[in-house]
Design a protein around this motif. Structure first.
Motif, PDB file in Angstrom:
ATOM      1  N   TYR A  90      33.098 -35.457  -8.252  1.00 21.18           N
ATOM      2  CA  TYR A  90      32.376 -34.283  -8.743  1.00 21.18           C
ATOM      3  C   TYR A  90      33.321 -33.281  -9.396  1.00 21.18           C
ATOM      4  O   TYR A  90      32.919 -32.555 -10.314  1.00 21.18           O
ATOM      5  CB  TYR A  90      31.585 -33.633  -7.602  1.00 21.18           C
ATOM      6  N   ALA A  91      34.575 -33.234  -8.929  1.00 23.76           N
ATOM      7  CA  ALA A  91      35.544 -32.330  -9.570  1.00 23.76           C
ATOM      8  C   ALA A  91      35.841 -32.794 -10.990  1.00 23.76           C
ATOM      9  O   ALA A  91      35.841 -31.986 -11.940  1.00 23.76           O
ATOM     10  CB  ALA A  91      36.821 -32.279  -8.741  1.00 23.76           C
ATOM     11  N   ILE A  92      36.099 -34.090 -11.172  1.00 28.00           N
ATOM     12  CA  ILE A  92      36.364 -34.623 -12.509  1.00 28.00           C
ATOM     13  C   ILE A  92      35.128 -34.468 -13.389  1.00 28.00           C
ATOM     14  O   ILE A  92      35.224 -34.084 -14.567  1.00 28.00           O
ATOM     15  CB  ILE A  92      36.783 -36.113 -12.428  1.00 28.00           C
ATOM     16  N   ALA A  93      33.961 -34.768 -12.827  1.00 24.17           N
ATOM     17  CA  ALA A  93      32.715 -34.630 -13.598  1.00 24.17           C
ATOM     18  C   ALA A  93      32.486 -33.180 -13.998  1.00 24.17           C
ATOM     19  O   ALA A  93      32.028 -32.893 -15.121  1.00 24.17           O
ATOM     20  CB  ALA A  93      31.543 -35.147 -12.775  1.00 24.17           C
ATOM     21  N   THR A  94      32.800 -32.241 -13.104  1.00 18.65           N
ATOM     22  CA  THR A  94      32.638 -30.818 -13.426  1.00 18.65           C
ATOM     23  C   THR A  94      33.549 -30.407 -14.566  1.00 18.65           C
ATOM     24  O   THR A  94      33.120 -29.720 -15.515  1.00 18.65           O
ATOM     25  CB  THR A  94      32.924 -29.960 -12.182  1.00 18.65           C
ATOM     26  N   LEU A  95      34.798 -30.815 -14.507  1.00 19.59           N
ATOM     27  CA  LEU A  95      35.740 -30.479 -15.590  1.00 19.59           C
ATOM     28  C   LEU A  95      35.260 -31.052 -16.924  1.00 19.59           C
ATOM     29  O   LEU A  95      35.322 -30.386 -17.960  1.00 19.59           O
ATOM     30  CB  LEU A  95      37.132 -31.022 -15.248  1.00 19.59           C
ATOM     31  N   THR A  96      34.766 -32.289 -16.894  1.00 21.56           N
ATOM     32  CA  THR A  96      34.315 -32.938 -18.133  1.00 21.56           C
ATOM     33  C   THR A  96      33.076 -32.263 -18.696  1.00 21.56           C
ATOM     34  O   THR A  96      32.990 -32.017 -19.911  1.00 21.56           O
ATOM     35  CB  THR A  96      34.011 -34.426 -17.873  1.00 21.56           C
ATOM     36  N   GLY A 184      41.903 -28.487  -4.629  1.00 22.78           N
ATOM     37  CA  GLY A 184      43.105 -27.972  -5.279  1.00 22.78           C
ATOM     38  C   GLY A 184      44.055 -29.094  -5.676  1.00 22.78           C
ATOM     39  O   GLY A 184      44.638 -29.074  -6.774  1.00 22.78           O
ATOM     40  N   VAL A 185      44.200 -30.082  -4.800  1.00 22.61           N
ATOM     41  CA  VAL A 185      45.062 -31.227  -5.110  1.00 22.61           C
ATOM     42  C   VAL A 185      44.525 -31.977  -6.325  1.00 22.61           C
ATOM     43  O   VAL A 185      45.292 -32.374  -7.221  1.00 22.61           O
ATOM     44  CB  VAL A 185      45.155 -32.178  -3.890  1.00 22.61           C
ATOM     45  N   VAL A 186      43.207 -32.171  -6.375  1.00 18.33           N
ATOM     46  CA  VAL A 186      42.598 -32.873  -7.515  1.00 18.33           C
ATOM     47  C   VAL A 186      42.888 -32.122  -8.810  1.00 18.33           C
ATOM     48  O   VAL A 186      43.278 -32.731  -9.823  1.00 18.33           O
ATOM     49  CB  VAL A 186      41.076 -33.017  -7.304  1.00 18.33           C
ATOM     50  N   LEU A 187      42.717 -30.807  -8.807  1.00 14.21           N
ATOM     51  CA  LEU A 187      42.946 -30.013 -10.014  1.00 14.21           C
ATOM     52  C   LEU A 187      44.413 -30.067 -10.443  1.00 14.21           C
ATOM     53  O   LEU A 187      44.718 -30.163 -11.638  1.00 14.21           O
ATOM     54  CB  LEU A 187      42.515 -28.564  -9.775  1.00 14.21           C
ATOM     55  N   VAL A 188      45.328 -30.034  -9.473  1.00 13.98           N
ATOM     56  CA  VAL A 188      46.763 -30.127  -9.796  1.00 13.98           C
ATOM     57  C   VAL A 188      47.083 -31.499 -10.387  1.00 13.98           C
ATOM     58  O   VAL A 188      47.819 -31.610 -11.377  1.00 13.98           O
ATOM     59  CB  VAL A 188      47.617 -29.861  -8.527  1.00 13.98           C
ATOM     60  N   VAL A 190      45.041 -33.512 -12.003  1.00 19.44           N
ATOM     61  CA  VAL A 190      44.478 -33.588 -13.353  1.00 19.44           C
ATOM     62  C   VAL A 190      45.358 -32.834 -14.343  1.00 19.44           C
ATOM     63  O   VAL A 190      45.647 -33.330 -15.444  1.00 19.44           O
ATOM     64  CB  VAL A 190      43.039 -33.023 -13.373  1.00 19.44           C
ATOM     65  N   TYR A 191      45.796 -31.643 -13.963  1.00 16.19           N
ATOM     66  CA  TYR A 191      46.658 -30.858 -14.855  1.00 16.19           C
ATOM     67  C   TYR A 191      47.973 -31.584 -15.128  1.00 16.19           C
ATOM     68  O   TYR A 191      48.415 -31.693 -16.281  1.00 16.19           O
ATOM     69  CB  TYR A 191      46.940 -29.482 -14.233  1.00 16.19           C
ATOM     70  N   ALA A 192      48.575 -32.120 -14.069  1.00 18.41           N
ATOM     71  CA  ALA A 192      49.848 -32.828 -14.235  1.00 18.41           C
ATOM     72  C   ALA A 192      49.678 -34.080 -15.095  1.00 18.41           C
ATOM     73  O   ALA A 192      50.525 -34.380 -15.948  1.00 18.41           O
ATOM     74  CB  ALA A 192      50.416 -33.205 -12.863  1.00 18.41           C
ATOM     75  N   ALA A 193      48.571 -34.778 -14.889  1.00 15.15           N
ATOM     76  CA  ALA A 193      48.331 -36.004 -15.651  1.00 15.15           C
ATOM     77  C   ALA A 193      48.161 -35.705 -17.136  1.00 15.15           C
ATOM     78  O   ALA A 193      48.702 -36.420 -17.984  1.00 15.15           O
ATOM     79  CB  ALA A 193      47.085 -36.719 -15.115  1.00 15.15           C
ATOM     80  N   THR A 194      47.423 -34.638 -17.467  1.00  9.44           N
ATOM     81  CA  THR A 194      47.234 -34.296 -18.882  1.00  9.44           C
ATOM     82  C   THR A 194      48.550 -33.855 -19.518  1.00  9.44           C
ATOM     83  O   THR A 194      48.781 -34.124 -20.701  1.00  9.44           O
ATOM     84  CB  THR A 194      46.185 -33.185 -19.044  1.00  9.44           C
TER      85      THR A 194
END
Length: 638
Positions: A90-96, A184-188, A190-194
């Motif tokens: 849901y975090a990835i889906a929300t960002l998208t 928070g870990v998921v968001l970090v 995603v940011y690091a991966a991009t």
């Protein structure tokens, strides 16, 4: 607050339904005007705008009804990690979805600022229809964010709750603090991966392939919804190998694809199938077929194949065909003592005919993707579909003679007069099939106009029969909007992925590599058959088509393979995907209908799968089976 949000999603769904009615009205008006020798200025453009409105406004409503497709195998097996996995999804889906909503709003702002107008005859200021796109995208983002917040701060289990989970893993993520830390870990991550995936060398073909595949299978495998996963992969490709703004590129592609006149055939054919499914017309079809088919070796098992063949000609959906015919035939066949193995297996295989016999949703999606005539593709599917149905019936005949101990007691014979009287129940459905397919072949209607014919015909027949009520009308309409939005989201993601791959140069490089191998067309088809069988184990049919066409189409063109023929080949191998575990959609539908274990249902479908493999060989040996009828259509005067 809860009732306010639920009301918002419902209003958006009903708004999408009204837009679908507008599509029907506009297509019909355009068709009548064409017959009279005139033209409605901008009629096709208006229908395209209504199509985009239907797609976007229905996104949130579809999401909350768990109708968007995702590969949930890992999610469902996560056990104690289930809530954590869902927070990731849901975090990835929300960002998208926030990304999509932001650029949808920006598209409206840009169109207003520069006074953009459509290039068609209507000269409509684009900000007007694009506003519906932005509103739908924003509500979609709100719906996904809403579910994420509830998963973190409440005991909500998302749109796909696990009814059998005792605690949903809440001894690991039982507190809000642990859930927020995970978010928070998921968001970090995603940011690091991009950041890590920005600015690769554009000429590193091998790296592109590995990167696309790794990101794609990771997002899909972890349970991200297919359309959103495709957008995520496309975004990585854009930031990794190009300097173009991914957001602007995405929204232009998404808007152009969603507002397509050709695509309007999709929700109309789906609506037609929904009407038949929810009225008595489907029941009458079984009663009309049974007295005649009982005389064949194999008896009423043939109703599975013939029933699916007939319903496929007015549905276009494998799932709708399976559900409708299964609800009619399974209780009757069980009552008469037919073997469960044969009852379920023949139904699983025969229901896939909904993907081939026109109108076919998969062929519409394929035609839109490769820009081929939908009408020609429909015509190409007629003979292969009938041949495949005949092969399924031969399998039943073979069982009858090879396994005499499994034959049930024959039904009491029905007199010719009684059988003839029952046959009158088939007249409405046969008339509708003739109307839809005949109008296309004779040139009176395009595929989109034939879809409008089908909807109007189904409504009239259901009304005359007395089974069209306010409830069935609304349910069929909302069911059509949900299925349309599900497919539209996948097409949007695939369109963005195709654009991304085009910018990276990957399709061209792969096509050149395939050409350098010197594979014969037959060798290429053999390799692609294995390829599609493998990915069909993990993706539904439409996702497999739109996901791969960006790379496969250049290879096919380079090899000189006819794209109309290849469309029928694709449908056959996609049909296999419907009955191959672990993500065989027909298997899941049958599991819900019969309560059998998925492994047992898969075994029953193995003979049907092998018949489809033989069908691929027949198509290769006799390509005219798929190309002869479209060629006659092309040669016909006028």
């Amino acid at each position: 607050m809860r009732s306010l949000l639920d009301g918002l999603y419902k209003i958006a769904g009903f708004g999408a339904a009204l837009a679908l009615i507008a599509i029907l009205f506009l297509v019909t008006a355009q068709m009548v005007a064409r017959w009279s020798g005139s033209l409605i200025p901008g009629g096709a453009q208006y229908a395209g705008y209504a199509m985009a409105t239907t797609s976007f406004l229905a996104m949130a409503y579809t999401f909350n009804h768990n109708a968007h497709i995702r590969v949930s195998l890992f999610v469902s097996k996560a056990g104690a990690l289930r809530r954590g996995v869902e927070i990731w999804c849901y975090a990835i889906a929300t960002l998208t979805t926030l990304f999509l909503a932001w650029y949808a709003i920006d598209a409206v702002r840009v169109s207003l600022r520069f006074n953009d107008i459509s290039q068609g005859q209507d000269a409509t200021p684009l900000w007007i229809p694009q506003t519906f796109m932005a509103v739908g995208a924003v509500i979609f983002a709100i719906a996904v964010l809403d579910n994420l917040v509830r998963i973190i701060f409440a005991e909500h289990q998302g749109v796909e709750p696990d009814e059998h989970a005792a605690d949903w893993g809440d001894y690991l993520f039982g507190s809000r603090v642990s859930r927020l830390i995970l978010l928070g870990v998921v968001l970090v991550v995603v940011y690091a991966a991009t950041q890590m995936m920005t600015g690769f060398d554009r000429d590193t073909v091998a790296l592109k392939i590995v990167l696309f595949l790794v990101v794609l299978f990771f997002l899909l495998g972890s349970g991200i919804w297919v359309g959103l996963a495709l957008m995520g992969v496309a975004y990585i490709g854009m930031i990794g190998f190009t300097t173009r703004d991914p957001g602007n590129a995405m929204i232009i592609t998404v808007w152009t694809g969603a507002s397509s006149w050709t695509l309007t055939a999709l929700p109309l054919f789906i609506w037609m199938g929904e009407i038949l499914y929810r009225t008595r017309l489907s029941e009458d079809m079984f009663r009309g077929l049974a007295p005649w088919l009982a005389r064949f070796p194999g008896g009423l098992l043939h109703t599975n194949v013939v029933g699916c063949t007939v319903f496929a000609a007015v549905s276009g959906s494998s799932a709708a065909t399976l559900t409708t015919v299964g609800k009619m035939s399974i209780p009757e066949l069980r009552k008469r003592g037919y073997p469960e193995f044969m009852t379920i297996g023949t139904l699983a295989g025969a229901a896939t005919l909904g993907l081939m016999i026109p109108p076919s949703l998969t062929l519409i999606v394929y035609g839109v993707t490769v820009k081929e005539s939908i009408t020609k593709l429909f015509m190409a599917g007629v003979f292969p579909g009938l041949v495949l149905a005949g092969m399924f019936m031969l399998y039943i005949v073979a069982w009858y003679y090879l396994k005499p101990s499994q034959r049930p007691e024959p039904d009491p014979p029905v007199g010719f007069g009684a059988a003839l009287r029952n046959s009158t129940l088939l007249i409405p459905v046969i008339a509708l099939v003739t109307l839809v397919i005949g109008s296309m072949y004779t040139g009176y209607a395009t595929a989109t106009e034939a879809a409008a014919f089908g909807v109007i015909g189904a409504l009239v027949l259901a009304a005359l029969q007395g089974s069209l009520t306010r409830t069935t009308f609304i349910e069929s309409l909302l069911g059509a909007t949900r299925t349309s939005a599900m497919i539209a989201l996948i097409l949007m993601g695939a369109g963005f992925l195709s654009l991304s791959m085009g910018f990276t140069g990957l399709p061209r490089a792969l096509a050149e590599w395939i050409a350098s191998l010197g594979l014969s067309p037959i060798a290429l088809i053999a390799a692609l058959t294995v390829f599609y069988i493998v990915i069909g184990m993990f993706l539904d049919g439409i996702s497999a088509v739109v996901l791969t066409m960006a790379i496969i189409e250049p290879m096919i063109r380079t090899a000189g393979i006819d794209l109309i023929w290849f469309g029928i080949f694709i449908v056959v191998v996609v049909e296999m995907a419907q009955i191959t575990p672990p993500i065989g959609f027909n298997l899941f539908v049958l599991q819900g209908m019969t309560q059998h274990d998925i492994a047992y249902i898969s075994k029953t479908a193995v003979p049907m799968f092998l018949i489809m493999v033989v069908m691929v060989a027949i198509l290769v040996a006799f390509p005219g089976l798929a190309t002869w009828l479209p060629e006659q259509l092309l040669r016909r005067p006028g």
